[in-house]
Scaffold this motif. Structure first.
Motif, PDB file in Angstrom:
ATOM      1  N   UNK A   1      42.138  31.625  43.174  1.00 62.15           N
ATOM      2  CA  UNK A   1      42.818  30.368  42.857  1.00 62.15           C
ATOM      3  C   UNK A   1      44.134  30.240  43.607  1.00 62.15           C
ATOM      4  N   UNK A   2      44.783  31.365  43.896  1.00 65.24           N
ATOM      5  CA  UNK A   2      46.015  31.305  44.674  1.00 65.24           C
ATOM      6  C   UNK A   2      45.725  30.805  46.085  1.00 65.24           C
ATOM      7  N   UNK A   3      44.680  31.323  46.725  1.00 64.47           N
ATOM      8  CA  UNK A   3      44.336  30.889  48.071  1.00 64.47           C
ATOM      9  C   UNK A   3      43.926  29.409  48.084  1.00 64.47           C
ATOM     10  N   UNK A   4      43.202  28.974  47.077  1.00 58.80           N
ATOM     11  CA  UNK A   4      42.824  27.562  46.991  1.00 58.80           C
ATOM     12  C   UNK A   4      44.071  26.697  46.837  1.00 58.80           C
ATOM     13  N   UNK A   5      45.011  27.124  46.003  1.00 65.46           N
ATOM     14  CA  UNK A   5      46.252  26.382  45.811  1.00 65.46           C
ATOM     15  C   UNK A   5      47.033  26.287  47.115  1.00 65.46           C
ATOM     16  N   UNK A   6      47.146  27.392  47.844  1.00 67.32           N
ATOM     17  CA  UNK A   6      47.912  27.392  49.097  1.00 67.32           C
ATOM     18  C   UNK A   6      47.257  26.462  50.114  1.00 67.32           C
TER      19      UNK A   6
END
Length: 59
Positions: free
Chosen positions: A30-35
């Protein structure tokens, strides 16, 4: 320490405990998707604003 500074420190600690930790909010995926979404939206906003904003030199 004075009594008021201990009280202020208690308030800060209470506020700090109310904020979720990074790992509570994001997993690795989810962090990579957010970034990716954040970067793409920033580029899109910059592109749209560049159509409406013109920088003129100061004379």
């Amino acid at each position: 320490m004075t009594k008021s500074s201990k009280g202020n420190l208690h308030v800060v600690e209470e506020l700090y405990n109310q904020i979720p930790e990074f790992t509570d909010v994001f997993s690795e995926d989810t962090f990579y998707i957010f970034v990716i979404c954040f970067v793409l939206s920033t580029i899109l906003v910059a592109f749209i604003l560049s159509r409406f904003i013109t920088i003129k030199p100061v004379e």
